[in-house]
Motif scaffolding. Sequence first.
Motif, short mmCIF file in Angstrom:
data_model
loop_
_atom_site.label_atom_id
_atom_site.label_comp_id
_atom_site.label_asym_id
_atom_site.label_seq_id
_atom_site.Cartn_x
_atom_site.Cartn_y
_atom_site.Cartn_z
N GLY A 1 0.80 -1.22 0.00
CA GLY A 1 0.00 0.00 0.00
C GLY A 1 0.82 1.26 0.00
N HIS A 2 1.81 1.36 0.87
CA HIS A 2 2.52 2.63 0.94
C HIS A 2 3.54 2.79 -0.17
CE1 HIS A 2 6.25 1.23 3.04
NE2 HIS A 2 6.72 2.41 2.74
N ARG A 3 3.95 1.72 -0.82
CA ARG A 3 4.88 1.86 -1.94
C ARG A 3 4.15 2.06 -3.27
NH1 ARG A 3 10.24 1.68 -0.70
NH2 ARG A 3 10.64 0.58 1.21
N LEU A 4 2.98 1.49 -3.41
CA LEU A 4 2.25 1.60 -4.68
C LEU A 4 1.35 2.82 -4.76
CD1 LEU A 4 1.28 -2.13 -5.27
CD2 LEU A 4 3.15 -0.85 -6.30
N ALA A 5 0.87 3.29 -3.63
CA ALA A 5 -0.08 4.41 -3.65
C ALA A 5 0.42 5.62 -4.40
CB ALA A 5 -0.48 4.78 -2.22
N PRO A 6 1.67 6.06 -4.19
CA PRO A 6 2.11 7.25 -4.90
C PRO A 6 2.05 7.11 -6.42
CG PRO A 6 3.60 6.77 -3.10
CD PRO A 6 2.65 5.61 -3.23
N ALA A 7 2.28 5.92 -6.92
CA ALA A 7 2.27 5.70 -8.37
C ALA A 7 0.85 5.66 -8.92
CB ALA A 7 2.99 4.40 -8.70
N LYS A 8 -0.13 5.38 -8.08
CA LYS A 8 -1.49 5.16 -8.55
C LYS A 8 -2.45 6.32 -8.28
CE LYS A 8 -0.73 0.86 -9.75
NZ LYS A 8 -0.76 0.43 -11.11
N VAL B 1 2.60 11.49 -3.07
CA VAL B 1 4.03 11.30 -3.32
C VAL B 1 4.65 10.45 -2.21
CG1 VAL B 1 4.29 13.46 -4.59
CG2 VAL B 1 4.66 13.43 -2.12
N LEU B 2 5.76 9.80 -2.55
CA LEU B 2 6.54 9.04 -1.57
C LEU B 2 7.63 9.95 -1.02
CD1 LEU B 2 7.24 6.30 -0.22
CD2 LEU B 2 8.73 5.86 -2.17
N VAL B 3 7.73 10.01 0.31
CA VAL B 3 8.76 10.80 0.99
C VAL B 3 9.77 9.79 1.55
CG1 VAL B 3 9.24 12.45 2.84
CG2 VAL B 3 7.04 12.53 1.63
N LYS B 4 10.97 9.78 0.99
CA LYS B 4 11.98 8.77 1.36
C LYS B 4 12.46 8.90 2.79
CE LYS B 4 12.66 6.53 -2.57
NZ LYS B 4 12.58 5.13 -2.72
N ASP B 5 12.64 10.11 3.29
CA ASP B 5 13.15 10.33 4.65
C ASP B 5 12.15 11.17 5.43
OD1 ASP B 5 15.68 9.00 4.38
OD2 ASP B 5 16.33 10.68 3.15
N ALA B 6 11.27 10.50 6.15
CA ALA B 6 10.25 11.18 6.95
C ALA B 6 10.48 10.85 8.42
CB ALA B 6 8.86 10.72 6.51
N ILE B 7 10.29 11.83 9.27
CA ILE B 7 10.48 11.64 10.71
C ILE B 7 9.12 11.76 11.38
CG2 ILE B 7 11.58 12.54 12.78
CD1 ILE B 7 13.87 13.48 10.98
N ASP B 8 8.80 10.78 12.25
CA ASP B 8 7.51 10.79 12.93
C ASP B 8 7.59 11.61 14.22
OD1 ASP B 8 8.76 9.13 14.79
OD2 ASP B 8 7.17 7.63 14.77
N ALA B 9 6.48 11.68 14.94
CA ALA B 9 6.39 12.47 16.17
C ALA B 9 7.31 11.96 17.27
CB ALA B 9 4.95 12.49 16.67
N ALA B 10 7.72 10.70 17.20
CA ALA B 10 8.64 10.13 18.19
C ALA B 10 10.09 10.24 17.75
CB ALA B 10 8.27 8.67 18.47
N GLY B 11 10.34 10.87 16.60
CA GLY B 11 11.70 11.06 16.11
C GLY B 11 12.27 9.91 15.31
N ARG B 12 11.43 8.94 14.93
CA ARG B 12 11.90 7.79 14.17
C ARG B 12 11.93 8.10 12.68
NH1 ARG B 12 7.45 3.92 16.78
NH2 ARG B 12 6.30 5.77 16.12
N LEU B 13 13.01 7.69 12.03
CA LEU B 13 13.16 7.89 10.60
C LEU B 13 12.46 6.75 9.85
CD1 LEU B 13 14.47 9.51 8.29
CD2 LEU B 13 16.45 7.99 8.51
#
Length: 111
Positions: free
Chosen positions: A20-27, A32-44
């Motif tokens: 789902g998260h890899r195909l959605a941006p293409a469809k 868009v796919l964001v390669k380096d995203a940081i969540d609220a807990a600071g995880r990459l």
Amino acid sequence: MPDSLQEASSQSPQAHNAAGHRLAPAKILGVVLVKDAIDAAGRLGEAIAHVSDGERTEYNFDRNTHLSLGERGYLVKDIPAGKAGILTGTSAVLSRAVVNEMGDLSAGTHT
């Protein structure tokens, strides 16, 4: 039925999350796919993102397990609700459990 992509991904099997998260941006137009995203807990991780009414929403996923990490929203342009760059919301999934009934955190597998 889940109310959001983040809610759906937290309830879905791991393989479904990965696809789902890899195909959605293409469809989906505007996603868009964001390669380096940081969540609220600071995880990459990685995220899928879209912009609607001046707000960008990112749905964050662990790049190895593809499990949902949470979501983040912020303004990308000035609107009556605020100026560009303002954080509008954030969440982080810190644990999960498979339990026999709602509210029972003593059983199951925690991640």
